[in-house]
Design an enzyme around this catalytic site. Structure first.
Site, PDB file in Angstrom:
ATOM      1  N   GLY A  26       0.227  12.556   3.532  1.00 16.99           N
ATOM      2  CA  GLY A  26      -0.252  13.418   4.613  1.00 16.99           C
ATOM      3  C   GLY A  26      -1.573  14.106   4.326  1.00 16.99           C
TER       4      GLY A  26
ATOM      5  CB  VAL B  62       0.321   7.634  -0.432  1.00 18.91           C
ATOM      6  CG1 VAL B  62       0.021   9.087  -0.730  1.00 18.91           C
ATOM      7  CG2 VAL B  62      -0.938   6.918   0.062  1.00 18.91           C
TER       8      VAL B  62
ATOM      9  CG  LEU C 197      -2.028   1.029   1.303  1.00 18.99           C
ATOM     10  CD1 LEU C 197      -3.196   0.523   2.140  1.00 18.99           C
ATOM     11  CD2 LEU C 197      -1.561   2.365   1.837  1.00 18.99           C
TER      12      LEU C 197
ATOM     13  CE1 TYR D   2      -1.076  -0.705   6.506  1.00 16.38           C
ATOM     14  CE2 TYR D   2       1.317  -0.600   6.585  1.00 16.38           C
ATOM     15  CZ  TYR D   2       0.148  -0.610   5.864  1.00 16.38           C
ATOM     16  OH  TYR D   2       0.178  -0.518   4.504  1.00 16.38           O
TER      17      TYR D   2
ATOM     18  CG  ASP E 204       3.993  -8.531   4.166  1.00 19.40           C
ATOM     19  OD1 ASP E 204       3.982  -9.156   5.231  1.00 19.40           O
ATOM     20  OD2 ASP E 204       3.794  -9.057   3.053  1.00 19.40           O
TER      21      ASP E 204
HETATM   22  C1  LIG Z   1       2.390   4.986   5.021  1.00 20.06           C
HETATM   23  C2  LIG Z   1       1.582   5.741   3.952  1.00 20.06           C
HETATM   24  C3  LIG Z   1       0.782   4.752   3.116  1.00 20.06           C
HETATM   25  C4  LIG Z   1       0.621   6.711   4.673  1.00 20.06           C
HETATM   26  O1  LIG Z   1      -0.149   7.400   3.680  1.00 20.06           O
HETATM   27  P1  LIG Z   1      -0.591   8.941   3.858  1.00 20.06           P
HETATM   28  O2  LIG Z   1      -1.523   9.279   2.773  1.00 20.06           O
HETATM   29  O3  LIG Z   1       0.623   9.777   3.999  1.00 20.06           O
HETATM   30  O4  LIG Z   1      -1.330   8.883   5.281  1.00 20.06           O
HETATM   31  P2  LIG Z   1      -2.656   9.683   5.667  1.00 20.06           P
HETATM   32  O5  LIG Z   1      -2.494  11.119   5.302  1.00 20.06           O
HETATM   33  O6  LIG Z   1      -3.839   8.985   5.106  1.00 20.06           O
HETATM   34  O7  LIG Z   1      -2.654   9.526   7.221  1.00 20.06           O
HETATM   35  C5  LIG Z   1      -3.706   8.918   7.906  1.00 20.06           C
HETATM   36  C6  LIG Z   1      -3.388   8.876   9.364  1.00 20.06           C
HETATM   37  O8  LIG Z   1      -2.215   8.084   9.592  1.00 20.06           O
HETATM   38  C7  LIG Z   1      -1.224   8.870  10.241  1.00 20.06           C
HETATM   39  N1  LIG Z   1       0.060   8.517   9.620  1.00 20.06           N
HETATM   40  C8  LIG Z   1       0.436   8.655   8.346  1.00 20.06           C
HETATM   41  N2  LIG Z   1       1.666   8.155   8.142  1.00 20.06           N
HETATM   42  C9  LIG Z   1       2.056   7.696   9.334  1.00 20.06           C
HETATM   43  C10 LIG Z   1       3.220   7.052   9.781  1.00 20.06           C
HETATM   44  N3  LIG Z   1       4.248   6.758   8.971  1.00 20.06           N
HETATM   45  N4  LIG Z   1       3.249   6.729  11.086  1.00 20.06           N
HETATM   46  C11 LIG Z   1       2.214   7.000  11.915  1.00 20.06           C
HETATM   47  N5  LIG Z   1       1.086   7.575  11.542  1.00 20.06           N
HETATM   48  C12 LIG Z   1       1.008   7.921  10.266  1.00 20.06           C
HETATM   49  C13 LIG Z   1      -1.596  10.320   9.984  1.00 20.06           C
HETATM   50  O9  LIG Z   1      -1.127  11.158  10.996  1.00 20.06           O
HETATM   51  C14 LIG Z   1      -3.102  10.255   9.953  1.00 20.06           C
HETATM   52  O10 LIG Z   1      -3.629  10.243  11.273  1.00 20.06           O
HETATM   53  P3  LIG Z   1      -5.065  10.909  11.628  1.00 20.06           P
HETATM   54  O11 LIG Z   1      -6.083  10.256  10.719  1.00 20.06           O
HETATM   55  O12 LIG Z   1      -5.272  10.590  13.065  1.00 20.06           O
HETATM   56  O13 LIG Z   1      -4.907  12.347  11.312  1.00 20.06           O
HETATM   57  C15 LIG Z   1       2.517   6.606   3.047  1.00 20.06           C
HETATM   58  O14 LIG Z   1       3.290   7.446   3.842  1.00 20.06           O
HETATM   59  C16 LIG Z   1       3.432   5.786   2.139  1.00 20.06           C
HETATM   60  O15 LIG Z   1       3.076   5.476   1.016  1.00 20.06           O
HETATM   61  N6  LIG Z   1       4.648   5.480   2.601  1.00 20.06           N
HETATM   62  C17 LIG Z   1       5.642   4.809   1.766  1.00 20.06           C
HETATM   63  C18 LIG Z   1       5.235   3.426   1.385  1.00 20.06           C
HETATM   64  C19 LIG Z   1       5.067   2.485   2.549  1.00 20.06           C
HETATM   65  O16 LIG Z   1       5.877   2.476   3.466  1.00 20.06           O
HETATM   66  N7  LIG Z   1       3.985   1.662   2.486  1.00 20.06           N
HETATM   67  C20 LIG Z   1       3.630   0.694   3.510  1.00 20.06           C
HETATM   68  C21 LIG Z   1       4.283  -0.633   3.353  1.00 20.06           C
HETATM   69  S1  LIG Z   1       3.634  -1.623   2.054  1.00 20.06           S
END
Ligand SMILES: CC(C)(COP(=O)(O)OP(=O)(O)OC[C@H]1O[C@@H](n2cnc3c(N)ncnc32)[C@H](O)[C@@H]1OP(=O)(O)O)[C@@H](O)C(=O)NCCC(=O)NCCS
Length: 170
Positions: A103, A97, A95, A142, A133
């Site tokens: 954010g 973004v 998954l 997560y 994962d």
């Molecule tokens: C992890 C990831 C999917 C989060 O996506 P995002 O669009 O930035 O997250 P969102 O804006 O939807 O955040 C939703 C919530 O999660 C929290 N959040 C986002 N990233 C976070 C992180 N790394 N750690 C803790 N909390 C996090 C936000 O604060 C938010 O909280 P709230 O709803 O209480 O305000 C994104 O940062 C990403 O693609 N990372 C790189 C790829 C990766 O590591 N993927 C996962 C492994 S397969």
């Protein structure tokens, strides 16, 4: 606030070169989308769903596949009433973004879309756990949504399908 996007199966993406432009700053996740996701989808190994913005850019994706957890891997408090067989699961294998959309709530939205699809699957076949994962950089994401670490050494997390169903019903 996330802007409007369409969630489509990777096989319905018209502009395949746009897959190569996706950048979530985690190279293996970029490489999987541009090089392997379509093939996995065609083979039936993993199904990838892609978020496409109004201007045709890919802003995120997730991949689902089936899985199972062996009985001995299941933490004791989650073994209650379960048979001593491997227990069926669906894995959110990936998954991600894109870096310029992080954010803004898209990750949360994609997780919700993945949950909805898993709940649909659970209506027609047995699926008890959701596995994910995580990466070192996303494990707190997560944990934030209630996933529990499966064991001490790895970045595999789980949640019960029933927990998601009850949250949706509320
Ligand atoms: C992890 C990831 C999917 C989060 O996506 P995002 O669009 O930035 O997250 P969102 O804006 O939807 O955040 C939703 C919530 O999660 C929290 N959040 C986002 N990233 C976070 C992180 N790394 N750690 C803790 N909390 C996090 C936000 O604060 C938010 O909280 P709230 O709803 O209480 O305000 C994104 O940062 C990403 O693609 N990372 C790189 C790829 C990766 O590591 N993927 C996962 C492994 S397969």
């Amino acid at each position: 606030m996330i802007s409007a996007y369409k969630l489509v199966s990777i096989k319905d993406i018209q502009s395949k070169p746009s897959l190569k432009k996706f950048d979530c700053e985690v190279e293996p996740l970029n490489t999987f989308l541009s090089g392997y996701a379509l093939k996995s989808d065609e083979l039936g190994i993993g199904k990838t769903f892609v978020a496409v913005s109004d201007d045709g850019k890919i802003c995120g994706y997730f991949t689902l596949s089936t899985a199972q957890i062996s009985y001995k891997e299941i933490p004791n408090e989650y073994k209650i009433r379960l048979p001593k067989y491997p227990i069926p699961a669906i894995r959110i294998a990936r998954l991600a973004v894109s870096k310029n959309m992080k954010g803004k709530g898209l990750g949360k939205d994609l997780l919700k879309q993945a949950f909805m699809k898993i709940v649909q699957v659970s209506d027609i076949t047995g699926v008890y756990f959701i596995l994910v994962d995580a990466k070192e950089t996303s494990k707190t994401f997560y944990e934030h949504y209630g996933f529990i670490k499966l064991n001490d050494n790895e970045l595999c997390y789980f949640m019960l399908v029933d927990t998601v169903k009850r949250a949706i019903e509320r």
